[in-house]
Motif scaffolding. Structure first.
Motif, PDB file in Angstrom:
ATOM      1  N   TYR A 224       0.814  -1.222   0.000  1.00  0.00           N
ATOM      2  CA  TYR A 224       0.000   0.000   0.000  1.00  0.00           C
ATOM      3  C   TYR A 224       0.854   1.282   0.000  1.00  0.00           C
ATOM      4  O   TYR A 224       0.611   2.184  -0.809  1.00  0.00           O
ATOM      5  CB  TYR A 224      -0.963  -0.033   1.183  1.00  0.00           C
TER       6      TYR A 224
ATOM      7  N   ASN B  50      -8.839   4.984  -2.430  1.00  0.00           N
ATOM      8  CA  ASN B  50      -8.737   4.120  -1.246  1.00  0.00           C
ATOM      9  C   ASN B  50      -9.893   3.129  -1.169  1.00  0.00           C
ATOM     10  O   ASN B  50      -9.714   1.986  -0.768  1.00  0.00           O
ATOM     11  CB  ASN B  50      -8.690   4.962   0.029  1.00  0.00           C
TER      12      ASN B  50
ATOM     13  N   TYR C 150      -9.044  -5.427  -1.952  1.00  0.00           N
ATOM     14  CA  TYR C 150      -8.426  -6.106  -0.798  1.00  0.00           C
ATOM     15  C   TYR C 150      -9.446  -7.019  -0.112  1.00  0.00           C
ATOM     16  O   TYR C 150      -9.123  -8.155   0.254  1.00  0.00           O
ATOM     17  CB  TYR C 150      -7.865  -5.068   0.183  1.00  0.00           C
TER      18      TYR C 150
END
Lengths: 170, 80
Positions: free
Chosen positions: A39, A54, A61
């Motif tokens: 990240y 994000n 993720y």
């Protein structure tokens, strides 16, 4: 599903030591943590010009974590349903090879001629993990119980069940 | 700190929302399919395996939570 005969009594159920399952789960945890280390690298990339990036990264993720979660349960299923059932008459090997691959073999206790225990390596010795080989009189397949917890106790249990069956037969 | 990152010559401008919803739909479908397969195994071969009941609860709760999280993050991304 394994159905025992009406006059057959369950003595014990053996399965592989949970250490090897734990190793697989640990590797999944490492995989789950890897993107967290990547990240900060992604944040240095100036070429990303997306608002709410994000959320997008988090979405992928979570998808990745869900995949690992399901994989973990597939590992658990293969570990937990792979069992050896000892009854007062037979030893049943339920080999869970994969989700759609399963093999069940049964060995009558009166056919057992020899039981051998094998422990190889430092880890197996320290954790009391071993392989139990059950050999029969004829040309039948040798029964192998690999990576089992406390192999000496497993051997004693099988031996004792054999002795009891022979004593009851005489 | 990461010099190779600056050498990237493209600009990532995002993924169309339709494609992302499609990816999520396909993934959710596959996850549900795998869940049915796992639950089938646990229920069919539960004899001598009492922990399968506990595993079912943990698995269903975890998978639902993860799929809802994916849905939530995708909704937030597409609504930004």
């Amino acid at each position: 599903m394994i159905q025992l005969a009406a006059d057959e009594n369950l003595i014990a159920v053996f399965r592989k030591h949970n250490f090897y399952f734990a190793v697989k789960i640990f590797s999944l945890i490492i995989l789950a943590l890897l993107p967290l280390f990547l990240y900060p690298v992604l944040l240095t990339v100036n070429a990303i010009a997306v608002s709410g990036i994000n959320y997008l990264l988090l979405f992928f993720y979570v998808i990745f974590i869900t995949l690992l979660w399901i994989t973990g349960f597939v590992f658990w299923t293969n570990y937990y349903l792979d069992i050896w059932i000892l009854t007062d008459k037979s030893l049943i090997d339920v080999d869970q090879i994969g989700l759609f691959s399963r093999e069940v073999a049964s060995l009558r206790l009166d056919k057992i001629q020899d039981i051998k225990v094998e422990t190889i390596g430092i880890l197996d010795t320290m954790l009391h993990i071993g392989t139990v080989h059950v050999q029969t009189a004829g040309n039948e397949k040798e029964f192998v119980i690999p990576q089992v917890d406390s192999p000496d106790q497993v051997k004693d249990l099988i031996q004792s069940a054999c002795n009891n069956l022979r004593a009851a037969g005489n | 700190m990461f010099p190779f990152a600056e050498s990237l010559s493209f600009t990532f401008t995002g993924i169309p929302a339709d494609i992302l919803w499609g990816v999520f739909g396909l993934f959710a479908f596959l996850a549900i399919l795998w869940s049915i397969i796992l639950l089938y195994h646990w229920n069919k071969y539960r004899l001598h395996n009492p922990a399968t009941n506990k595993a079912q609860i943990i698995y269903i709760l975890g998978t639902t939570l993860l799929l809802l999280s994916a849905l939530g993050t995708l909704y937030l991304y597409t609504s930004v």
